[in-house]
Design a protein around this motif. Structure first.
Motif, PDB file in Angstrom:
ATOM      1  N   GLU A  47       0.816  -1.219   0.000  1.00 52.19           N
ATOM      2  CA  GLU A  47       0.000   0.000   0.000  1.00 52.19           C
ATOM      3  C   GLU A  47       0.846   1.263   0.000  1.00 52.19           C
ATOM      4  OE1 GLU A  47      -2.564  -0.064   3.359  1.00 52.19           O
ATOM      5  OE2 GLU A  47      -3.448  -1.993   2.809  1.00 52.19           O
ATOM      6  N   ASP A  48       1.967   1.186   0.717  1.00 47.18           N
ATOM      7  CA  ASP A  48       2.841   2.319   0.884  1.00 47.18           C
ATOM      8  C   ASP A  48       3.391   2.811  -0.450  1.00 47.18           C
ATOM      9  OD1 ASP A  48       4.033   4.086   2.518  1.00 47.18           O
ATOM     10  OD2 ASP A  48       5.799   2.860   2.936  1.00 47.18           O
ATOM     11  N   ARG A  49       3.560   1.868  -1.377  1.00 52.72           N
ATOM     12  CA  ARG A  49       4.330   2.162  -2.575  1.00 52.72           C
ATOM     13  C   ARG A  49       3.745   3.298  -3.411  1.00 52.72           C
ATOM     14  NH1 ARG A  49       8.308  -0.787  -5.891  1.00 52.72           N
ATOM     15  NH2 ARG A  49       8.069  -0.092  -8.033  1.00 52.72           N
ATOM     16  N   ALA A  50       2.448   3.281  -3.610  1.00 55.34           N
ATOM     17  CA  ALA A  50       1.835   4.295  -4.479  1.00 55.34           C
ATOM     18  C   ALA A  50       2.076   5.699  -3.920  1.00 55.34           C
ATOM     19  CB  ALA A  50       0.345   4.023  -4.636  1.00 55.34           C
ATOM     20  N   ALA A  51       1.887   5.844  -2.596  1.00 56.47           N
ATOM     21  CA  ALA A  51       2.064   7.166  -1.992  1.00 56.47           C
ATOM     22  C   ALA A  51       3.527   7.596  -2.070  1.00 56.47           C
ATOM     23  CB  ALA A  51       1.607   7.136  -0.531  1.00 56.47           C
ATOM     24  N   ARG A  52       4.424   6.642  -1.819  1.00 54.57           N
ATOM     25  CA  ARG A  52       5.855   6.982  -1.859  1.00 54.57           C
ATOM     26  C   ARG A  52       6.278   7.336  -3.274  1.00 54.57           C
ATOM     27  NH1 ARG A  52       9.097   4.649   2.041  1.00 54.57           N
ATOM     28  NH2 ARG A  52      10.793   5.701   0.967  1.00 54.57           N
TER      29      ARG A  52
END
Lengths: 151, 423
Positions: free
Chosen positions: B185-190
């Protein structure tokens, strides 16, 4: 700055000898390195001059001369166009290239920066302020004519 | 070659630019601390600056710098025993295999350091850092730019910029930001933070009218280079290609967008013969990648698609305004903003006539964020004038002129106001 790194031809490329599989893969790896560094804008290899021609202008009048041409070390075999910060950076990249005609063979990569608008502006600094912008306009016009010619 | 010293310093600078991102990324994997890795790499550069002018540039400068950085790291960690665990890692790594260290390092550097570079990009753009810190750190660690160059680009004193970098490194260490590629999940925001940083760097160079003439285009080039690097490292992320496409196409107009005395020239008034066709071609190719199945709907890709509509039009009247209007509608859906809506209104007016555009502009009249935005009355004035409603148009142009911050622009708007009064 934008720089063209030009690989000179040799007898083999002029004879249309294709590079060995090994040479191709080494060169492919190098091209990938240029891409991964974000500096490569374009590249290409040229067919031997036997497949080409020259349009010569003598006293302004064009005549066509068919290839091949003999002075193979002066002919262009291929090129990379790179976007770099300095001439030195292009030189460093060229030093990292595999020997273009295979290991242990003689070859040459010529490094030629492109003209940029700033170069014209720099050359015009000595002119008076009025002449200056006028001359830049002329340069722009010339650039426009040249690039329209390329369409 | 008459003066070897300046030449060799420029050569060292070039080597640094090529090698430093890989060097910092590999060191960061070893010491698990990006700030320390960057310090070690800088120390290696200092050694190179001392020794290369006399000894010449080594055959494999990357490996040489890596060895120097590691030696420096071991010295440092021996002296400061507080980082004991890292000491062991580094110590084992080098002392046990000191003889073959150099050849190992050659191989390590030849290895695909792509993942380390990607980790480095994600770390430099970590959301724990302020926006300014992300920009500075990214340019420093991935662009190989000096503190002085970055300071000149952002028009801040060098000391301020140096402090910003020191604080950013400390923040990363204190927050114990892991050196990793975010997953799940973190990847898109990062990733969107990374894209934002790159596009901010680009816009710093593209939109600013003040500042160091030399560094401004350099920022555009740097952002483009970072975008191209990222597209190679993470080709599966379609929106990365969208950002690259957007920047390539926008950069293609750099030479056409200012006049002889530096005045801005609007898109539709530009001499299209000055557009850089090589960059346009690259931009369109990147856009094709971004619009592959599953892509095409991100904000950068949509903006790139709009830019591409202009790039494909040989003359302004060949512009596909209907397509631009529908792309703006899509952009307004995925990333709504009054400015996007205003742009959509302009495109709709071009595609379907001024009345249709004006209806959309009227809907924005009470938008608080556009209260002081001179382009709102300017667009409204333009559409009213086209509809022959001259006295209303004149009032809008006058209002726009009172809001414009730039003298030249104000003059232009007042001129249009006067023209409405005459008709």
């Amino acid at each position: 700055m934008r720089v063209m790194m030009i690989v000179k031809a040799n007898e083999e490329t002029e004879a249309g000898v294709m590079p060995s599989e090994e040479s191709l893969s080494t060169m492919g790896k190098y091209n990938e390195e240029l891409m991964k560094a974000g500096v490569l804008l374009d590249l290409g290899g040229l067919k031997p001059t036997s497949k080409g021609a020259r349009v010569k202008f003598s006293e302004g009048k064009p005549t066509v001369v068919d290839g091949p041409f003999t002075e193979s070390k002066e002919l262009v075999g291929g090129y990379w166009i790179v976007q770099v910060k300095s001439l030195e950076e292009a030189i460093e990249w060229a030093r990292r290239a595999p020997a273009p005609h295979g290991p242990h063979k003689d070859a040459e990569i010529e490094i030629r920066p492109f003209y940029e608008l700033e170069d014209f502006e720099q050359a015009l600094v000595e002119l008076g302020p009025g002449e200056h912008s006028e001359a830049i306009e002329r340069m722009r016009e010339r650039g426009k004519i040249l690039s329209e010619g390329n369409k | 070659m008459a003066e070897p010293t300046p030449d060799i310093h420029r050569t060292i600078d070039a080597v640094w630019r090529i090698e430093s991102p890989k060097l910092i990324a590999s060191l960061a994997r070893m010491v698990r601390d990006v700030g320390l890795a960057e310090d070690l790499a800088q120390d290696a550069l200092v050694v190179a600056l001392e020794r290369w002018p006399a000894e010449g540039i080594p055959d494999n400068p990357g490996a040489w710098l890596m060895t120097a950085a590691k030696r420096r790291g071991i010295d440092l960690l021996r002296r400061e025993t507080l980082l004991e665990r890292k000491h062991e890692e580094l110590g084992r790594d080098v002392t046990a295999r000191q003889e073959q260290a150099v050849s190992d390092l050659d191989r390590a550097l030849d290895d695909d350091v792509g993942d380390d570079l990607l980790r480095l990009i994600f770390t430099a753009c970590h959301p724990v850092l302020s926006r300014e810190a992300r920009l500075a750190l990214t340019l420093r660690m991935l662009g190989g730019l000096t503190t002085d160059e970055i300071a000149r680009a952002f028009l801040v004193p060098e000391a301020t910029l140096a402090q910003r970098i020191v604080r950013a490194k400390r923040t990363l260490a204190e927050a114990r930001v892991p050196f990793e590629i975010p997953r799940g999940e973190d990847r898109a925001a990062r990733l969107s933070s990374v894209l934002e940083v790159i596009y901010l760097i680009f816009n710093e160079g593209y939109t600013a009218t003040a500042g160091d003439d030399w560094m401004r285009p350099a920022l555009c080039e740097e952002a483009l280079r970072l975008g191209r690097v990222l597209a190679e490292l993470a080709p599966q992320e379609l929106e990365v290609h969208g950002l690259v496409a957007l920047m390539e196409i926008q950069a293609s107009r750099l030479k056409a967008r200012t006049g002889a005395s530096g005045e801005p020239i609007l898109l539709l008034d530009q001499n299209r013969a000055l557009w850089d066709q090589l960059l346009i071609r690259r931009g369109l190719a990147a856009l094709a990648k971004a619009e592959k199945p599953g892509g095409g709907s991100g904000p950068y890709t949509l903006q790139a698609a709009i830019a591409a509509c202009h790039a494909r039009a040989r003359t302004p009247d060949q512009t596909d305004w209907a397509r631009i209007a529908s792309l703006y509608a899509e952009l307004a859906r995925v990333s709504p903003s009054p400015v996007v809506e205003l742009n959509r209104a302009v495109a709709v007016a071009m595609a379907s006539g001024p009345a249709a555009g004006l209806a959309l502009v009227e809907a924005l009249a009470s938008e608080p964020s556009l209260k002081d935005y001179h382009l709102l009355p300017s667009v409204r004035g333009d559409l009213l004038a086209k509809l022959g409603r001259n006295s209303e148009a004149r009032a809008e142009f006058e209002r726009a002129a009172s809001l414009a911050r730039n003298a030249r622009e104000r003059e232009l708007l007042l001129g249009r106001a006067r023209a409405c009064a005459r008709d």
